[in-house]
Scaffold this active site. Sequence first.
Site, PDB file in Angstrom:
ATOM      1  N   GLN A 279      -4.330  -5.137   6.847  1.00  0.00           N
ATOM      2  CA  GLN A 279      -5.325  -6.007   6.205  1.00  0.00           C
ATOM      3  C   GLN A 279      -5.401  -7.386   6.853  1.00  0.00           C
ATOM      4  O   GLN A 279      -6.271  -8.173   6.514  1.00  0.00           O
ATOM      5  CB  GLN A 279      -4.992  -6.173   4.716  1.00  0.00           C
ATOM      6  CG  GLN A 279      -5.250  -4.939   3.894  1.00  0.00           C
ATOM      7  CD  GLN A 279      -6.725  -4.558   3.846  1.00  0.00           C
ATOM      8  OE1 GLN A 279      -7.614  -5.399   4.012  1.00  0.00           O
ATOM      9  NE2 GLN A 279      -7.006  -3.284   3.639  1.00  0.00           N
TER      10      GLN A 279
ATOM     11  N   CYS B 207      -4.836   2.398  -3.630  1.00  0.00           N
ATOM     12  CA  CYS B 207      -3.622   2.953  -3.000  1.00  0.00           C
ATOM     13  C   CYS B 207      -2.452   1.975  -3.152  1.00  0.00           C
ATOM     14  O   CYS B 207      -1.618   1.839  -2.243  1.00  0.00           O
ATOM     15  CB  CYS B 207      -3.836   3.285  -1.526  1.00  0.00           C
ATOM     16  SG  CYS B 207      -5.123   4.489  -1.253  1.00  0.00           S
TER      17      CYS B 207
ATOM     18  N   ASP C 116       3.215  -4.563   8.061  1.00  0.00           N
ATOM     19  CA  ASP C 116       1.983  -3.785   8.007  1.00  0.00           C
ATOM     20  C   ASP C 116       0.820  -4.776   8.129  1.00  0.00           C
ATOM     21  O   ASP C 116       0.526  -5.522   7.191  1.00  0.00           O
ATOM     22  CB  ASP C 116       1.969  -3.030   6.673  1.00  0.00           C
ATOM     23  CG  ASP C 116       0.619  -2.410   6.355  1.00  0.00           C
ATOM     24  OD1 ASP C 116      -0.336  -2.615   7.125  1.00  0.00           O
ATOM     25  OD2 ASP C 116       0.528  -1.725   5.318  1.00  0.00           O
TER      26      ASP C 116
ATOM     27  N   LYS D  24     -10.473  -1.317  10.471  1.00  0.00           N
ATOM     28  CA  LYS D  24     -10.573  -2.473   9.577  1.00  0.00           C
ATOM     29  C   LYS D  24     -10.956  -3.727  10.351  1.00  0.00           C
ATOM     30  O   LYS D  24     -11.037  -4.818   9.795  1.00  0.00           O
ATOM     31  CB  LYS D  24      -9.254  -2.687   8.842  1.00  0.00           C
ATOM     32  CG  LYS D  24      -8.920  -1.522   7.889  1.00  0.00           C
ATOM     33  CD  LYS D  24      -7.812  -1.872   6.953  1.00  0.00           C
ATOM     34  CE  LYS D  24      -7.197  -0.671   6.282  1.00  0.00           C
ATOM     35  NZ  LYS D  24      -8.055  -0.059   5.276  1.00  0.00           N
TER      36      LYS D  24
ATOM     37  N   HIS E  23       0.879  -1.175   0.000  1.00  0.00           N
ATOM     38  CA  HIS E  23       0.000   0.000   0.000  1.00  0.00           C
ATOM     39  C   HIS E  23       0.916   1.224   0.000  1.00  0.00           C
ATOM     40  O   HIS E  23       2.034   1.160   0.523  1.00  0.00           O
ATOM     41  CB  HIS E  23      -0.824  -0.055   1.293  1.00  0.00           C
ATOM     42  CG  HIS E  23      -1.868   0.985   1.443  1.00  0.00           C
ATOM     43  ND1 HIS E  23      -1.586   2.239   1.916  1.00  0.00           N
ATOM     44  CD2 HIS E  23      -3.201   0.955   1.213  1.00  0.00           C
ATOM     45  CE1 HIS E  23      -2.710   2.944   1.963  1.00  0.00           C
ATOM     46  NE2 HIS E  23      -3.701   2.186   1.548  1.00  0.00           N
TER      47      HIS E  23
END
Length: 408
Positions: free
Chosen positions: A205, A366, A202, A228, A125
């Site tokens: 997600q 993104c 990261d 999220k 991202h």
Amino acid sequence: MIETTLDIQAIRKDFPILQREVNGHPLVYLDNAATSQTPQQVIDAIVDYYQRYNANIHRGVHTLSQEATDAYEAARQKIRKHFNIVHSHEVIFTSGTTQSINLVATGFNSFLKEGDEILVSAMEHHSNIVPWQMLCERTGAVLKVIPMNLEGELVMEEYHNLLTSRTKLVFCNHVSNALGTINPIKEIIEAAHKAGAAVLIDGAQAAAHIKADMQALDVDFYTVSAHKMCGPTGVGMLYGKEEWLKKLPPYQGGGEMIAEVTFEKTTYADLPHKFEAGTPNICGGIAFGAALDYMNSIGFDAIAQYEDELLHYATEQLLAIDGLKIYGTAAHKTSVISFNIEGIHPYDIGTIVDKLGIAVRTGHHCAQPIMDFYKIPGTVRASFSFYNTKDEVDKLVEGVTRAKNMLL
Ligand code: C6P
């Protein structure tokens, strides 16, 4: 495939928004990778905070301030426990993944020199690309890319080849937002550590689908956005190993992050406050804790198993549409399907299905380098959560078929 034991209809009742109509149709919300919906239990925690104990934290001796402080710190504990983190001061509240990454990237200014190398995966991202590019501009370090293949999986042999004594940092997402790929982060972390590099994963997600264990992963930094995973927007966490957080300089200066201030010199507060300048998103932090309670009450194994069932069903149904191509066919995926239909712009499909009450994301998500890799302007992305149903998948398939018939 085993059928879920979850009572999805009962779960759906926890989400008031799922009862609404959009453009005269029952809402079919399939944009969960962008922001998940909020259950009543989390909404109640937000309302309760503002109705009963809204106050600033860590400052007042009065009862409301103490209650707010206790609830905020209890949320930090919930996060610590959920991610199996050793110390609660290794949990830094941030505004979300983007801020968490920027905090680390800024902190590394003084640890890098010209010629050092940073490895970043090809499926990041923008928030896990741009801060590192900015860091390279400031320090003269070089950004190198771990390539991916057409299935949307990282080419791990290339990764191992790229790791050298010059590698100081490795950045990778746990799960790709545009493709759904679950990356082999354990292998990535182990190899980076052998080469003497630190790793930031990261987890934006991943957190709604996988209960990541910080100690088992032995990761240096891990980032999460609460919105999220059934929590509110504007709050998230940075996990950092104590040794790293002690070494990194503060990210922002202000109240709360100091030990003592004079005009000659300021000393900083201990962790985690050193990185939490100013009044934080108190209500958001508390609601983040409530979101973790909610998701854990359903159970991450059951969530993952049901979402997998939805993923396979949706993949099969969508592929039955002539001309439809799925981007991201990795063996290990979360419930994200990015697709296009030959000859149709993704935006047009998104607009038509929205008229039928179906929310999907369209565009580059993104993650422009991924779109460049596939030489496409963007995709339609349907991302499923545990409160979605097979009936909703059918509606998506009907909607996309209708869009195709209108546009071709
Ligand atoms: N992806 C999506 O639709 P923030 O905005 O800070 O909460 O999260 C940024 C971010 C970082 N990494 C990954 C892998 C992400 O997916 C996101 C957010 C959303 O895919 C909005 S762009």
